[in-house]
Scaffold this motif. Structure first.
Motif, PDB file in Angstrom:
ATOM      1  N   SER A   5       0.834  -1.196   0.000  1.00 53.68           N
ATOM      2  CA  SER A   5       0.000   0.000   0.000  1.00 53.68           C
ATOM      3  C   SER A   5       0.874   1.253   0.000  1.00 53.68           C
ATOM      4  N   ASP A   7       0.779   3.929   1.851  1.00 53.32           N
ATOM      5  CA  ASP A   7       1.256   4.400   3.154  1.00 53.32           C
ATOM      6  C   ASP A   7       2.459   3.598   3.624  1.00 53.32           C
ATOM      7  N   VAL A   8       2.492   2.294   3.360  1.00 50.98           N
ATOM      8  CA  VAL A   8       3.636   1.472   3.757  1.00 50.98           C
ATOM      9  C   VAL A   8       4.875   1.888   2.969  1.00 50.98           C
ATOM     10  N   ALA A  26      -0.877   9.091   7.550  1.00 48.26           N
ATOM     11  CA  ALA A  26      -1.095   7.717   7.081  1.00 48.26           C
ATOM     12  C   ALA A  26      -2.501   7.552   6.521  1.00 48.26           C
ATOM     13  N   ARG A  27      -3.485   8.184   7.136  1.00 53.66           N
ATOM     14  CA  ARG A  27      -4.859   8.103   6.620  1.00 53.66           C
ATOM     15  C   ARG A  27      -4.979   8.793   5.271  1.00 53.66           C
ATOM     16  N   ARG A  31      -4.322   4.568   4.594  1.00 52.81           N
ATOM     17  CA  ARG A  31      -4.556   3.640   5.695  1.00 52.81           C
ATOM     18  C   ARG A  31      -6.026   3.688   6.081  1.00 52.81           C
ATOM     19  N   GLU A  33      -9.472   3.719   8.192  1.00 53.24           N
ATOM     20  CA  GLU A  33      -9.809   4.380   9.450  1.00 53.24           C
ATOM     21  C   GLU A  33     -11.015   3.688  10.052  1.00 53.24           C
ATOM     22  N   ALA A  35      -7.880   2.293  12.482  1.00 56.82           N
ATOM     23  CA  ALA A  35      -6.941   1.178  12.390  1.00 56.82           C
ATOM     24  C   ALA A  35      -6.989   0.383  13.691  1.00 56.82           C
ATOM     25  N   GLN A  39      -4.468  -4.352  12.501  1.00 55.76           N
ATOM     26  CA  GLN A  39      -4.054  -3.656  11.283  1.00 55.76           C
ATOM     27  C   GLN A  39      -2.720  -2.940  11.488  1.00 55.76           C
ATOM     28  N   THR A  43       0.708  -3.583   9.471  1.00 58.25           N
ATOM     29  CA  THR A  43       1.465  -2.505   8.842  1.00 58.25           C
ATOM     30  C   THR A  43       2.911  -2.536   9.304  1.00 58.25           C
TER      31      THR A  43
END
Length: 64
Positions: A5, A7-8, A26-27, A31, A33, A35, A39, A43
């Protein structure tokens, strides 16, 4: 590169711990919401795997 993803990937390039503490960023990067602890663990595992695999990757020996 394995599919990961956004964000990762972003938090693998900047200090990885920021991925755990910069929740609003991150959102914005995708990511889900909210989390859950599971999760967040997934991550963290994904970040660790990405970083370790990058450190252990071997380059082409053709130039040596």
């Amino acid at each position: 590169m394995a599919p990961i993803s956004m964000d990762v990937l972003f938090f693998a390039v900047i200090p990885p711990i920021a991925g755990m503490v910069e929740v609003p960023l991150a959102r914005r990067l995708g990511r889900p919401e909210p989390a859950s602890p599971e999760q967040l663990t997934a991550t963290a595992e994904s970040l660790a795997t990405l970083v370790v695999n990058g450190l252990l990757a071997t380059g082409s020996a053709g130039g040596r």
